[in-house]
Design an enzyme around this catalytic site. Structure first.
Site, PDB file in Angstrom:
ATOM      1  N   ILE A  12      21.958  -5.325  14.749  1.00 13.01           N
ATOM      2  CA  ILE A  12      21.322  -4.076  15.196  1.00 13.01           C
ATOM      3  C   ILE A  12      22.189  -2.857  14.881  1.00 13.01           C
ATOM      4  CG2 ILE A  12      22.170  -4.087  17.598  1.00 13.01           C
ATOM      5  CD1 ILE A  12      19.049  -3.305  18.166  1.00 13.01           C
ATOM      6  N   ASN A  25      25.016  -3.146  30.231  1.00 13.16           N
ATOM      7  CA  ASN A  25      25.069  -3.600  31.626  1.00 13.16           C
ATOM      8  C   ASN A  25      25.129  -2.365  32.511  1.00 13.16           C
ATOM      9  OD1 ASN A  25      27.877  -2.867  32.079  1.00 13.16           O
ATOM     10  ND2 ASN A  25      28.324  -4.554  30.685  1.00 13.16           N
ATOM     11  N   GLY A  33      28.434  -9.017  23.411  1.00 10.32           N
ATOM     12  CA  GLY A  33      27.181  -9.084  22.665  1.00 10.32           C
ATOM     13  C   GLY A  33      26.835  -7.786  21.953  1.00 10.32           C
ATOM     14  N   VAL A  34      25.586  -7.385  22.074  1.00  5.03           N
ATOM     15  CA  VAL A  34      25.087  -6.165  21.425  1.00  5.03           C
ATOM     16  C   VAL A  34      25.904  -4.951  21.892  1.00  5.03           C
ATOM     17  CG1 VAL A  34      23.112  -4.597  21.311  1.00  5.03           C
ATOM     18  CG2 VAL A  34      22.747  -7.060  21.183  1.00  5.03           C
ATOM     19  N   ASP A  35      26.161  -4.909  23.176  1.00  2.78           N
ATOM     20  CA  ASP A  35      26.886  -3.793  23.781  1.00  2.78           C
ATOM     21  C   ASP A  35      28.251  -3.602  23.116  1.00  2.78           C
ATOM     22  OD1 ASP A  35      27.186  -1.762  25.613  1.00  2.78           O
ATOM     23  OD2 ASP A  35      27.585  -3.067  27.324  1.00  2.78           O
ATOM     24  N   TYR A 127      22.832 -12.845  29.324  1.00  5.61           N
ATOM     25  CA  TYR A 127      22.016 -12.857  30.539  1.00  5.61           C
ATOM     26  C   TYR A 127      21.056 -14.047  30.639  1.00  5.61           C
ATOM     27  CZ  TYR A 127      23.799  -8.312  32.123  1.00  5.61           C
ATOM     28  OH  TYR A 127      24.602  -7.298  32.578  1.00  5.61           O
TER      29      TYR A 127
HETATM   30  P1  ADP Z   1      22.123  -9.607  27.283  1.00  7.46           P
HETATM   31  O1  ADP Z   1      23.375  -9.380  28.109  1.00  7.46           O
HETATM   32  O2  ADP Z   1      21.014  -8.621  27.607  1.00  7.46           O
HETATM   33  O3  ADP Z   1      21.684 -11.025  27.292  1.00  7.46           O
HETATM   34  P2  ADP Z   1      23.415  -9.843  24.665  1.00  7.46           P
HETATM   35  O4  ADP Z   1      23.999  -8.706  23.894  1.00  7.46           O
HETATM   36  O5  ADP Z   1      24.350 -10.878  25.178  1.00  7.46           O
HETATM   37  O6  ADP Z   1      22.534  -9.160  25.812  1.00  7.46           O
HETATM   38  O7  ADP Z   1      22.339 -10.595  23.764  1.00  7.46           O
HETATM   39  C1  ADP Z   1      21.030 -10.143  23.525  1.00  7.46           C
HETATM   40  C2  ADP Z   1      20.540 -10.773  22.216  1.00  7.46           C
HETATM   41  O8  ADP Z   1      21.091 -10.050  21.125  1.00  7.46           O
HETATM   42  C3  ADP Z   1      20.943 -12.221  22.007  1.00  7.46           C
HETATM   43  O9  ADP Z   1      19.825 -12.912  21.462  1.00  7.46           O
HETATM   44  C4  ADP Z   1      22.080 -12.152  20.998  1.00  7.46           C
HETATM   45  O10 ADP Z   1      22.133 -13.292  20.159  1.00  7.46           O
HETATM   46  C5  ADP Z   1      21.687 -10.944  20.188  1.00  7.46           C
HETATM   47  N1  ADP Z   1      22.792 -10.210  19.526  1.00  7.46           N
HETATM   48  C6  ADP Z   1      24.126 -10.247  19.760  1.00  7.46           C
HETATM   49  N2  ADP Z   1      24.771  -9.387  18.938  1.00  7.46           N
HETATM   50  C7  ADP Z   1      23.817  -8.773  18.178  1.00  7.46           C
HETATM   51  C8  ADP Z   1      23.823  -7.800  17.140  1.00  7.46           C
HETATM   52  N3  ADP Z   1      24.967  -7.248  16.703  1.00  7.46           N
HETATM   53  N4  ADP Z   1      22.633  -7.409  16.605  1.00  7.46           N
HETATM   54  C9  ADP Z   1      21.475  -7.933  17.038  1.00  7.46           C
HETATM   55  N5  ADP Z   1      21.388  -8.859  18.005  1.00  7.46           N
HETATM   56  C10 ADP Z   1      22.541  -9.287  18.563  1.00  7.46           C
END
Ligand code: ADP
Length: 171
Positions: A12, A25, A33-35, A127
């Protein structure tokens, strides 16, 4: 107007869109993760905005299901919209909160005049939300939402399993 819903497999933080949604969060101060990826690649300006939000309207942090925007820093986007997904629970149905993340993020995106928005699969990582159900809620909620002027809602799925789950729901 109905927005075009598109799916891409990828990262992303590499999307060129008006608004990138962060699976944040409630602290708004970063996480995994994404954050983590968004703050790493977007640089310190995003965190500075988040800290300013904590110092003003969001003293206690951002509630689950809500969304708020900041700069996108060095990302190839104009805004990052931070939303807090619910932690999955077997005891309690939190689907409305997950749907609210998509709805509220789209509401903020529309207020910003964004024409393209990229979402991750909120709550399906750390999560613990089951991917198929997360995909069902995501696609249904975006389909039902009032969207104009957004022309494209792009789901960015990190792996093949996530991509397939979303493709299945999109039909
Ligand atoms: P949450 O805490 O809401 O579960 P996460 O960031 O741990 O959020 O994960 C949400 C989703 O995003 C998961 O399916 C994970 O595999 C995916 N993910 C993790 N990193 C990226 C990224 N850089 N780009 C897109 N999706 C990602």
């Amino acid at each position: 107007m109905t927005a075009r819903i598109t799916l891409v497999r990828g990262d992303i933080t590499e999307q060129h869109v008006d608004a990138i949604v962060n699976a944040a969060n409630s602290s708004l101060l970063g996480g995994g993760g994404v954050d983590g990826a968004i703050h790493r690649k977007g640089g310190p300006e995003i965190l500075a905005d988040c800290r300013a939000l904590r110092a003003s309207h969001y003293g206690k942090g951002l509630s689950t299901g809500k969304a708020v925007a900041t700069t996108a820093g060095r990302l190839d986007a104009l805004h990052v919209i931070h939303t807090v997904g619910p932690v999955f629970s077997k005891e309690e149905d939190r689907s409305d909160l997950l749907a609210s993340c998509y709805r509220e993020s789209l509401r903020v995106a529309r207020e910003l005049g964004a024409e393209s928005v990229a979402f991750p699969a909120i709550s399906t990582g750390i999560y613990g939300w089951p991917m198929e159900d997360g995909a069902r809620i995501a696609i249904r909620t975006v389909r039902e939402a009032a969207i104009a002027p957004i022309a494209e809602v792009r789901f960015v799925l990190f792996d093949e399993r996530a991509y397939q789950a979303f493709a299945e729901q999109l039909g």
